[in-house]
Motif scaffolding. Structure first.
Motif, PDB file in Angstrom:
ATOM      1  N   TYR A  49      -5.231  -8.998 -12.357  1.00 33.97           N
ATOM      2  CA  TYR A  49      -4.007  -8.214 -12.450  1.00 33.97           C
ATOM      3  C   TYR A  49      -4.200  -6.893 -11.723  1.00 33.97           C
ATOM      4  N   LEU A  50      -3.106  -6.355 -11.179  1.00 35.86           N
ATOM      5  CA  LEU A  50      -3.088  -5.031 -10.566  1.00 35.86           C
ATOM      6  C   LEU A  50      -1.705  -4.419 -10.778  1.00 35.86           C
ATOM      7  N   ARG A  51      -1.582  -3.132 -10.514  1.00 36.51           N
ATOM      8  CA  ARG A  51      -0.263  -2.512 -10.524  1.00 36.51           C
ATOM      9  C   ARG A  51       0.573  -3.117  -9.381  1.00 36.51           C
ATOM     10  N   GLN A  52       1.883  -3.164  -9.603  1.00 37.01           N
ATOM     11  CA  GLN A  52       2.768  -3.809  -8.638  1.00 37.01           C
ATOM     12  C   GLN A  52       2.650  -3.189  -7.246  1.00 37.01           C
ATOM     13  N   GLY A  53       2.611  -1.860  -7.170  1.00 36.40           N
ATOM     14  CA  GLY A  53       2.516  -1.202  -5.870  1.00 36.40           C
ATOM     15  C   GLY A  53       1.213  -1.497  -5.148  1.00 36.40           C
ATOM     16  N   VAL A  54       0.139  -1.668  -5.912  1.00 33.55           N
ATOM     17  CA  VAL A  54      -1.158  -2.003  -5.319  1.00 33.55           C
ATOM     18  C   VAL A  54      -1.113  -3.417  -4.737  1.00 33.55           C
ATOM     19  N   ILE A  55      -0.468  -4.334  -5.445  1.00 29.91           N
ATOM     20  CA  ILE A  55      -0.324  -5.700  -4.938  1.00 29.91           C
ATOM     21  C   ILE A  55       0.496  -5.719  -3.653  1.00 29.91           C
ATOM     22  N   ASP A  56       1.569  -4.940  -3.605  1.00 33.12           N
ATOM     23  CA  ASP A  56       2.387  -4.879  -2.391  1.00 33.12           C
ATOM     24  C   ASP A  56       1.541  -4.438  -1.195  1.00 33.12           C
ATOM     25  N   SER A  57       0.697  -3.448  -1.403  1.00 31.78           N
ATOM     26  CA  SER A  57      -0.165  -2.968  -0.319  1.00 31.78           C
ATOM     27  C   SER A  57      -1.264  -3.971   0.002  1.00 31.78           C
ATOM     28  N   LEU A  58      -1.721  -4.713  -1.003  1.00 33.12           N
ATOM     29  CA  LEU A  58      -2.750  -5.723  -0.772  1.00 33.12           C
ATOM     30  C   LEU A  58      -2.196  -6.862   0.085  1.00 33.12           C
ATOM     31  N   THR A 138      -7.498   1.275 -14.470  1.00 31.97           N
ATOM     32  CA  THR A 138      -6.158   1.767 -14.138  1.00 31.97           C
ATOM     33  C   THR A 138      -5.283   0.675 -13.534  1.00 31.97           C
ATOM     34  N   GLY A 139      -5.881  -0.440 -13.144  1.00 28.45           N
ATOM     35  CA  GLY A 139      -5.136  -1.470 -12.418  1.00 28.45           C
ATOM     36  C   GLY A 139      -4.883  -1.096 -10.976  1.00 28.45           C
ATOM     37  N   ALA A 140      -5.647  -0.128 -10.460  1.00 26.27           N
ATOM     38  CA  ALA A 140      -5.449   0.360  -9.092  1.00 26.27           C
ATOM     39  C   ALA A 140      -6.677   0.178  -8.217  1.00 26.27           C
ATOM     40  N   ALA A 141      -7.706  -0.494  -8.728  1.00 33.33           N
ATOM     41  CA  ALA A 141      -8.940  -0.704  -7.977  1.00 33.33           C
ATOM     42  C   ALA A 141      -9.300  -2.180  -8.011  1.00 33.33           C
ATOM     43  N   LEU A 142      -9.939  -2.642  -6.962  1.00 35.95           N
ATOM     44  CA  LEU A 142     -10.331  -4.045  -6.906  1.00 35.95           C
ATOM     45  C   LEU A 142     -11.577  -4.212  -6.051  1.00 35.95           C
ATOM     46  N   ASP A 143     -12.317  -5.277  -6.330  1.00 33.38           N
ATOM     47  CA  ASP A 143     -13.524  -5.643  -5.584  1.00 33.38           C
ATOM     48  C   ASP A 143     -13.208  -6.908  -4.806  1.00 33.38           C
ATOM     49  N   ILE A 144     -13.448  -6.877  -3.489  1.00 30.99           N
ATOM     50  CA  ILE A 144     -13.015  -7.973  -2.636  1.00 30.99           C
ATOM     51  C   ILE A 144     -14.034  -8.269  -1.544  1.00 30.99           C
ATOM     52  N   ASN A 196      -5.696   0.493   6.642  1.00 31.50           N
ATOM     53  CA  ASN A 196      -4.390   0.500   7.307  1.00 31.50           C
ATOM     54  C   ASN A 196      -3.248   0.204   6.344  1.00 31.50           C
ATOM     55  N   ALA A 197      -3.571  -0.416   5.212  1.00 38.12           N
ATOM     56  CA  ALA A 197      -2.549  -0.698   4.202  1.00 38.12           C
ATOM     57  C   ALA A 197      -2.463   0.404   3.145  1.00 38.12           C
ATOM     58  N   GLY A 198      -3.251   1.476   3.318  1.00 46.08           N
ATOM     59  CA  GLY A 198      -3.142   2.620   2.428  1.00 46.08           C
ATOM     60  C   GLY A 198      -4.249   2.786   1.415  1.00 46.08           C
ATOM     61  N   PHE A 199      -5.212   1.860   1.394  1.00 46.48           N
ATOM     62  CA  PHE A 199      -6.307   1.938   0.438  1.00 46.48           C
ATOM     63  C   PHE A 199      -7.378   2.925   0.890  1.00 46.48           C
ATOM     64  N   CYS A 210      -9.365   1.095  -3.497  1.00 49.50           N
ATOM     65  CA  CYS A 210      -8.454   1.628  -4.514  1.00 49.50           C
ATOM     66  C   CYS A 210      -7.223   2.224  -3.848  1.00 49.50           C
ATOM     67  N   LEU A 211      -6.163   2.334  -4.641  1.00 50.19           N
ATOM     68  CA  LEU A 211      -4.919   2.927  -4.151  1.00 50.19           C
ATOM     69  C   LEU A 211      -4.150   3.498  -5.333  1.00 50.19           C
ATOM     70  N   GLY A 212      -3.979   4.810  -5.335  1.00 48.96           N
ATOM     71  CA  GLY A 212      -3.167   5.463  -6.361  1.00 48.96           C
ATOM     72  C   GLY A 212      -3.917   6.015  -7.546  1.00 48.96           C
ATOM     73  N   ASP A 213      -5.220   5.732  -7.652  1.00 44.22           N
ATOM     74  CA  ASP A 213      -5.992   6.259  -8.784  1.00 44.22           C
ATOM     75  C   ASP A 213      -6.674   7.570  -8.396  1.00 44.22           C
ATOM     76  N   GLN A 214      -7.500   8.098  -9.296  1.00 48.64           N
ATOM     77  CA  GLN A 214      -8.151   9.381  -9.035  1.00 48.64           C
ATOM     78  C   GLN A 214      -9.068   9.323  -7.814  1.00 48.64           C
ATOM     79  N   MET A 215      -9.842   8.240  -7.685  1.00 46.38           N
ATOM     80  CA  MET A 215     -10.752   8.138  -6.545  1.00 46.38           C
ATOM     81  C   MET A 215      -9.977   8.102  -5.229  1.00 46.38           C
ATOM     82  N   TRP A 216      -8.891   7.350  -5.213  1.00 49.35           N
ATOM     83  CA  TRP A 216      -8.051   7.283  -4.011  1.00 49.35           C
ATOM     84  C   TRP A 216      -7.532   8.665  -3.632  1.00 49.35           C
ATOM     85  N   ALA A 217      -7.012   9.408  -4.611  1.00 47.40           N
ATOM     86  CA  ALA A 217      -6.484  10.746  -4.330  1.00 47.40           C
ATOM     87  C   ALA A 217      -7.582  11.674  -3.831  1.00 47.40           C
ATOM     88  N   TRP A 218      -8.748  11.607  -4.479  1.00 50.65           N
ATOM     89  CA  TRP A 218      -9.861  12.476  -4.094  1.00 50.65           C
ATOM     90  C   TRP A 218     -10.342  12.166  -2.685  1.00 50.65           C
TER      91      TRP A 218
END
Length: 236
Positions: A49-58, A138-144, A196-199, A210-218
């Motif tokens: 599972y992920l946040r909807q916006g993260v899936i859109d970017s994925l 947060t549902g905003a990070a993933l391992d791939i 390129n997709a915003g991560f 990640c996208l949208g969480d604290q690490m992404w912002a930092w």
């Protein structure tokens, strides 16, 4: 506290939703579930599972990848991870390192401190504090990673979750060894599609984005001299 945990969070309330199976490959059975990680109290019925916006970017990252590698797919190794699972995996990793080093149990306090600091270079602290959530919680990070048309993994030079310097994204960047040069090229293909997709990519882990969480912002703020971002996804 890690530097990224100082970033403020303004939770947007976006839902946690299943990653659509038609777009990606998945690590089945899930690696942490096989170890007995406690997902049974989770707010999602699987780790995928992920946040909807993260899936859109994925999905956008997958499209980007297939422009140059039309038969390749992103493989989802891990995504949403409750704090309880984060604690389980930190403990599991600690014990594996202690066993490999021949430690007696219980591990002495001095040795324990050395090992746990090593663990936390790669695993986030399983904090229950809502201001410092583990990224995966947060549902905003993933391992791939990547797979080819036969669902075989593309060789990245080291496995996901390896606790060593080989996990650093640019570890093979300056290698002159002909068998190691493709590792960096493959890592760059994955990174470029995701960036390129915003991560953003974890500084110590070639597989973590990640996208949208604290690490992404930092990480974004490190390269941005203008207005500073805050996180939009907190603990779910």
């Amino acid at each position: 506290m890690k530097p990224y945990q100082q970033i403020a969070i303004d939770e947007c309330g976006e839902p946690l939703v299943p990653i659509p199976p038609e777009h990606f490959a998945f690590e089945i059975p899930h690696p942490y579930q096989k170890l007995g990680a406690p997902y049974y109290n989770s707010k999602a019925d699987s780790p995928y599972y992920l946040r909807q916006g993260v899936i859109d970017s994925l999905i956008a990252a997958q499209t980007q990848l297939q422009q140059n590698h039309p038969k390749w797919k992103i493989l989802i190794f891990d995504a949403y991870r409750p704090v309880e699972v984060q604690q389980f995996m930190v403990d599991y990793t600690f014990n594996q390192i202690a066993l490999a080093q021949g430690c007696d149990f219980p591990v002495s306090e001095d040795k324990r401190q050395v090992i746990i600091e090593h663990v936390y270079q790669f695993w986030a602290v399983p904090s229950m504090d809502t201001t410092t959530p583990p990224p995966h919680s947060t549902g905003a990070a993933l391992d791939i990673t990547l797979v080819d048309e036969n669902n075989r993994r593309i060789d990245m030079g080291s496995p996901i979750d390896e606790i060593s310097e080989r996990s650093y994204p640019d570890y093979f960047a300056n290698s002159n060894h002909p068998q190691e040069q493709p590792h960096h090229r493959h890592r760059q293909i994955l990174k470029n599609a995701m960036i390129n997709a915003g991560f953003q990519q974890h500084p110590n882990e070639w597989w973590h984005f990640c996208l949208g969480d604290q690490m992404w912002a930092w990480l974004t703020n490190q390269n941005n001299s203008g207005s500073q971002l805050i996180a939009r996804y907190g603990r779910y």
